[in-house]
Design a protein around this motif. Sequence first.
Motif, PDB file in Angstrom:
ATOM      1  N   ILE A   7     -35.322 -33.843  -8.878  1.00 41.85           N
ATOM      2  CA  ILE A   7     -34.958 -35.152  -8.300  1.00 41.85           C
ATOM      3  C   ILE A   7     -35.063 -35.067  -6.772  1.00 41.85           C
ATOM      4  CG2 ILE A   7     -33.476 -36.000 -10.169  1.00 41.85           C
ATOM      5  CD1 ILE A   7     -31.042 -35.154  -8.401  1.00 41.85           C
ATOM      6  N   LYS A   8     -35.822 -34.067  -6.310  1.00 40.70           N
ATOM      7  CA  LYS A   8     -35.970 -33.859  -4.864  1.00 40.70           C
ATOM      8  C   LYS A   8     -36.446 -35.143  -4.180  1.00 40.70           C
ATOM      9  CE  LYS A   8     -37.946 -30.641  -1.662  1.00 40.70           C
ATOM     10  NZ  LYS A   8     -38.870 -29.639  -1.355  1.00 40.70           N
ATOM     11  N   GLY A   9     -35.724 -35.528  -3.103  1.00 37.78           N
ATOM     12  CA  GLY A   9     -36.144 -36.702  -2.340  1.00 37.78           C
ATOM     13  C   GLY A   9     -35.823 -38.034  -2.994  1.00 37.78           C
ATOM     14  N   LYS A  10     -35.219 -38.013  -4.174  1.00 37.33           N
ATOM     15  CA  LYS A  10     -34.851 -39.284  -4.823  1.00 37.33           C
ATOM     16  C   LYS A  10     -33.594 -39.838  -4.149  1.00 37.33           C
ATOM     17  CE  LYS A  10     -37.833 -39.210  -8.347  1.00 37.33           C
ATOM     18  NZ  LYS A  10     -39.073 -39.997  -8.194  1.00 37.33           N
ATOM     19  N   ILE A  11     -33.621 -41.108  -3.801  1.00 35.16           N
ATOM     20  CA  ILE A  11     -32.459 -41.725  -3.152  1.00 35.16           C
ATOM     21  C   ILE A  11     -31.453 -42.108  -4.241  1.00 35.16           C
ATOM     22  CG2 ILE A  11     -31.681 -43.597  -1.639  1.00 35.16           C
ATOM     23  CD1 ILE A  11     -34.577 -43.580  -0.487  1.00 35.16           C
ATOM     24  N   SER A  12     -30.279 -41.487  -4.145  1.00 33.16           N
ATOM     25  CA  SER A  12     -29.319 -41.541  -5.260  1.00 33.16           C
ATOM     26  C   SER A  12     -27.953 -42.039  -4.782  1.00 33.16           C
ATOM     27  CB  SER A  12     -29.112 -40.126  -5.825  1.00 33.16           C
ATOM     28  OG  SER A  12     -30.344 -39.505  -6.062  1.00 33.16           O
ATOM     29  N   LEU A  13     -27.433 -43.043  -5.445  1.00 32.82           N
ATOM     30  CA  LEU A  13     -26.099 -43.563  -5.112  1.00 32.82           C
ATOM     31  C   LEU A  13     -25.129 -43.167  -6.218  1.00 32.82           C
ATOM     32  CD1 LEU A  13     -24.092 -45.398  -3.542  1.00 32.82           C
ATOM     33  CD2 LEU A  13     -25.068 -47.342  -4.763  1.00 32.82           C
ATOM     34  N   ILE A  14     -24.051 -42.467  -5.832  1.00 27.29           N
ATOM     35  CA  ILE A  14     -23.040 -42.017  -6.801  1.00 27.29           C
ATOM     36  C   ILE A  14     -21.715 -42.647  -6.406  1.00 27.29           C
ATOM     37  CG2 ILE A  14     -21.855 -40.007  -7.771  1.00 27.29           C
ATOM     38  CD1 ILE A  14     -24.429 -38.437  -6.505  1.00 27.29           C
ATOM     39  N   THR A  15     -21.174 -43.513  -7.257  1.00 29.36           N
ATOM     40  CA  THR A  15     -19.878 -44.107  -6.913  1.00 29.36           C
ATOM     41  C   THR A  15     -18.765 -43.119  -7.262  1.00 29.36           C
ATOM     42  OG1 THR A  15     -19.540 -45.211  -9.055  1.00 29.36           O
ATOM     43  CG2 THR A  15     -20.744 -46.454  -7.359  1.00 29.36           C
ATOM     44  N   GLY A  16     -17.722 -43.111  -6.434  1.00 26.48           N
ATOM     45  CA  GLY A  16     -16.619 -42.173  -6.669  1.00 26.48           C
ATOM     46  C   GLY A  16     -17.085 -40.729  -6.550  1.00 26.48           C
ATOM     47  N   GLY A  17     -17.818 -40.445  -5.474  1.00 23.73           N
ATOM     48  CA  GLY A  17     -18.387 -39.101  -5.316  1.00 23.73           C
ATOM     49  C   GLY A  17     -17.507 -38.131  -4.549  1.00 23.73           C
ATOM     50  N   THR A  18     -16.254 -38.500  -4.336  1.00 18.62           N
ATOM     51  CA  THR A  18     -15.397 -37.652  -3.485  1.00 18.62           C
ATOM     52  C   THR A  18     -14.644 -36.579  -4.252  1.00 18.62           C
ATOM     53  OG1 THR A  18     -13.669 -39.324  -3.710  1.00 18.62           O
ATOM     54  CG2 THR A  18     -15.027 -39.405  -1.698  1.00 18.62           C
ATOM     55  N   ARG A  19     -14.425 -36.781  -5.546  1.00 17.60           N
ATOM     56  CA  ARG A  19     -13.678 -35.762  -6.301  1.00 17.60           C
ATOM     57  C   ARG A  19     -14.082 -35.822  -7.782  1.00 17.60           C
ATOM     58  NH1 ARG A  19      -9.063 -39.782  -5.715  1.00 17.60           N
ATOM     59  NH2 ARG A  19      -8.881 -40.571  -7.850  1.00 17.60           N
ATOM     60  N   GLY A  20     -13.600 -34.838  -8.536  1.00 14.61           N
ATOM     61  CA  GLY A  20     -13.796 -34.839  -9.988  1.00 14.61           C
ATOM     62  C   GLY A  20     -15.261 -34.817 -10.394  1.00 14.61           C
ATOM     63  N   ILE A  21     -15.571 -35.580 -11.430  1.00 15.10           N
ATOM     64  CA  ILE A  21     -16.915 -35.582 -12.006  1.00 15.10           C
ATOM     65  C   ILE A  21     -17.946 -36.100 -10.990  1.00 15.10           C
ATOM     66  CG2 ILE A  21     -18.347 -36.640 -13.814  1.00 15.10           C
ATOM     67  CD1 ILE A  21     -15.792 -36.553 -15.633  1.00 15.10           C
ATOM     68  N   GLY A  22     -17.566 -37.135 -10.237  1.00 21.60           N
ATOM     69  CA  GLY A  22     -18.492 -37.694  -9.231  1.00 21.60           C
ATOM     70  C   GLY A  22     -18.826 -36.675  -8.155  1.00 21.60           C
ATOM     71  N   ALA A  23     -17.833 -35.881  -7.742  1.00 20.02           N
ATOM     72  CA  ALA A  23     -18.079 -34.839  -6.739  1.00 20.02           C
ATOM     73  C   ALA A  23     -19.022 -33.783  -7.294  1.00 20.02           C
ATOM     74  CB  ALA A  23     -16.756 -34.201  -6.308  1.00 20.02           C
ATOM     75  N   LEU A  84     -31.036 -51.611   1.233  1.00 21.35           N
ATOM     76  CA  LEU A  84     -31.679 -50.292   1.305  1.00 21.35           C
ATOM     77  C   LEU A  84     -33.194 -50.461   1.150  1.00 21.35           C
ATOM     78  CD1 LEU A  84     -29.369 -48.233  -1.129  1.00 21.35           C
ATOM     79  CD2 LEU A  84     -29.535 -47.901   1.355  1.00 21.35           C
ATOM     80  N   PRO A  85     -33.977 -49.561   1.779  1.00 18.97           N
ATOM     81  CA  PRO A  85     -35.428 -49.665   1.581  1.00 18.97           C
ATOM     82  C   PRO A  85     -35.836 -49.298   0.155  1.00 18.97           C
ATOM     83  CG  PRO A  85     -34.863 -47.746   2.945  1.00 18.97           C
ATOM     84  CD  PRO A  85     -33.590 -48.502   2.721  1.00 18.97           C
ATOM     85  N   GLN A  86     -35.026 -48.439  -0.474  1.00 16.32           N
ATOM     86  CA  GLN A  86     -35.366 -47.940  -1.815  1.00 16.32           C
ATOM     87  C   GLN A  86     -34.104 -47.381  -2.462  1.00 16.32           C
ATOM     88  OE1 GLN A  86     -38.703 -45.247  -1.593  1.00 16.32           O
ATOM     89  NE2 GLN A  86     -38.291 -44.409  -3.624  1.00 16.32           N
ATOM     90  N   LEU A  87     -33.991 -47.465  -3.774  1.00 20.39           N
ATOM     91  CA  LEU A  87     -32.922 -46.760  -4.504  1.00 20.39           C
ATOM     92  C   LEU A  87     -33.525 -46.290  -5.826  1.00 20.39           C
ATOM     93  CD1 LEU A  87     -29.937 -45.866  -4.567  1.00 20.39           C
ATOM     94  CD2 LEU A  87     -29.438 -47.953  -5.836  1.00 20.39           C
ATOM     95  N   ASP A  88     -33.525 -44.976  -6.035  1.00 20.08           N
ATOM     96  CA  ASP A  88     -34.162 -44.422  -7.236  1.00 20.08           C
ATOM     97  C   ASP A  88     -33.159 -44.198  -8.362  1.00 20.08           C
ATOM     98  OD1 ASP A  88     -36.776 -44.020  -5.947  1.00 20.08           O
ATOM     99  OD2 ASP A  88     -35.665 -42.573  -4.726  1.00 20.08           O
ATOM    100  N   ILE A  89     -31.946 -43.762  -7.982  1.00 23.14           N
ATOM    101  CA  ILE A  89     -30.963 -43.351  -8.992  1.00 23.14           C
ATOM    102  C   ILE A  89     -29.608 -43.983  -8.666  1.00 23.14           C
ATOM    103  CG2 ILE A  89     -29.653 -41.371  -9.880  1.00 23.14           C
ATOM    104  CD1 ILE A  89     -32.176 -39.630  -9.259  1.00 23.14           C
ATOM    105  N   LEU A  90     -28.979 -44.562  -9.685  1.00 26.59           N
ATOM    106  CA  LEU A  90     -27.608 -45.073  -9.536  1.00 26.59           C
ATOM    107  C   LEU A  90     -26.738 -44.401 -10.583  1.00 26.59           C
ATOM    108  CD1 LEU A  90     -25.380 -47.105  -8.567  1.00 26.59           C
ATOM    109  CD2 LEU A  90     -26.288 -48.696 -10.282  1.00 26.59           C
ATOM    110  N   VAL A  91     -25.655 -43.769 -10.149  1.00 28.27           N
ATOM    111  CA  VAL A  91     -24.681 -43.208 -11.093  1.00 28.27           C
ATOM    112  C   VAL A  91     -23.372 -43.982 -10.914  1.00 28.27           C
ATOM    113  CG1 VAL A  91     -23.481 -41.159 -11.920  1.00 28.27           C
ATOM    114  CG2 VAL A  91     -25.764 -40.926 -10.923  1.00 28.27           C
ATOM    115  N   ASN A  92     -23.056 -44.798 -11.905  1.00 27.54           N
ATOM    116  CA  ASN A  92     -21.794 -45.544 -11.901  1.00 27.54           C
ATOM    117  C   ASN A  92     -20.715 -44.635 -12.476  1.00 27.54           C
ATOM    118  OD1 ASN A  92     -22.399 -48.287 -10.936  1.00 27.54           O
ATOM    119  ND2 ASN A  92     -23.759 -48.393 -12.719  1.00 27.54           N
ATOM    120  N   ASN A  93     -20.060 -43.893 -11.572  1.00 31.19           N
ATOM    121  CA  ASN A  93     -19.075 -42.897 -12.005  1.00 31.19           C
ATOM    122  C   ASN A  93     -17.630 -43.344 -11.772  1.00 31.19           C
ATOM    123  OD1 ASN A  93     -17.912 -39.985 -12.331  1.00 31.19           O
ATOM    124  ND2 ASN A  93     -17.352 -40.610 -10.254  1.00 31.19           N
TER     125      ASN A  93
END
Length: 252
Positions: A7-23, A84-93
């Motif tokens: 997934i190198k270079g893929k623009i990825s948005l992860i919600t709740g990425g500060t702790r737990g599973i999202g981290a 955003l110019p691009q978004l490749d991956i969204l993780v709704n965590n």
Amino acid sequence: MSFTLDIKGKISLITGGTRGIGAAIADTFADADADIIITGTQKASVTKRVEELKRKTKGSVEGWVTDLTDVNSLDEICGRIRSLPQLDILVNNAGINHIVPIDEIKYYDLERLITINLNAPTLLSGAAAILMKQAGWGRIVNIASIWSVITKTGRAMYTASKFGLVGLTKTTAVDLGPYNILVNAVSPGFTLTDLTNSTVPADEQKRIAEQVPMRRFAQPDEMAHVVLFLCSELNTYLTGQNIVVDGGFVNV
Ligand code: NAD
């Protein structure tokens, strides 16, 4: 022939990425040199996480402070996604749990839980879909739960939200399949995070672990590795599925 979960270079948005599973998902994506955007509710923890992730990845790292609890915050984050110019991956965590018997549910608590666990993934997926359709490539992963397959007393609100999230996953996969956008859910079993520690007392954790065929709770990175596969170039045809990662718990 060798295989990598790229997934190198893929623009990825992860919600709740500060702790737990999202981290753990953010760490795994950083190890894979993705470009990462994490969200979190507290400025200090978002800043700290961004610094940690920057030390791991060759990609870029951004942190958005946002609380996904009301229509204004959802409008704001959807606007940011669309710009955003691009978004490749969204993780709704991002998600919360609230255990209470059916006859004690308060409207405010129900609205808050459904907004975070179901309304946010729905609207964020819609905003992400606009960019992914233009690119002709995208991956969306919704973090559901074993309580999207089975249930337990006191979990009416949470279970309703997670069954709903799987319904959302299936329909989004149908809508976006023609655009090469794959949409799946990952349903963790009992995973050692703050959420589990706040909702399952230590003695109950021990008792439940004995009922899990693997005889233990999961570590957050065991969820992250499945998410990595689903988002990678190696996944080209798996969509609309709910992958239950629970050490076999729902089968017994
Ligand atoms: P956690 O409580 O450790 O972390 C939750 C994350 O969601 C945090 O980063 C937090 O910032 C974010 N969040 C919480 N409220 C928010 C809000 N109002 N707005 C925006 N973000 C918010 O939880 P976790 O255990 O890592 O859970 C992550 C996901 O996995 C959730 O969707 C949860 O339902 C699901 N899940 C967890 C388990 C488990 O055993 N831990 C099991 C099944 C499913």
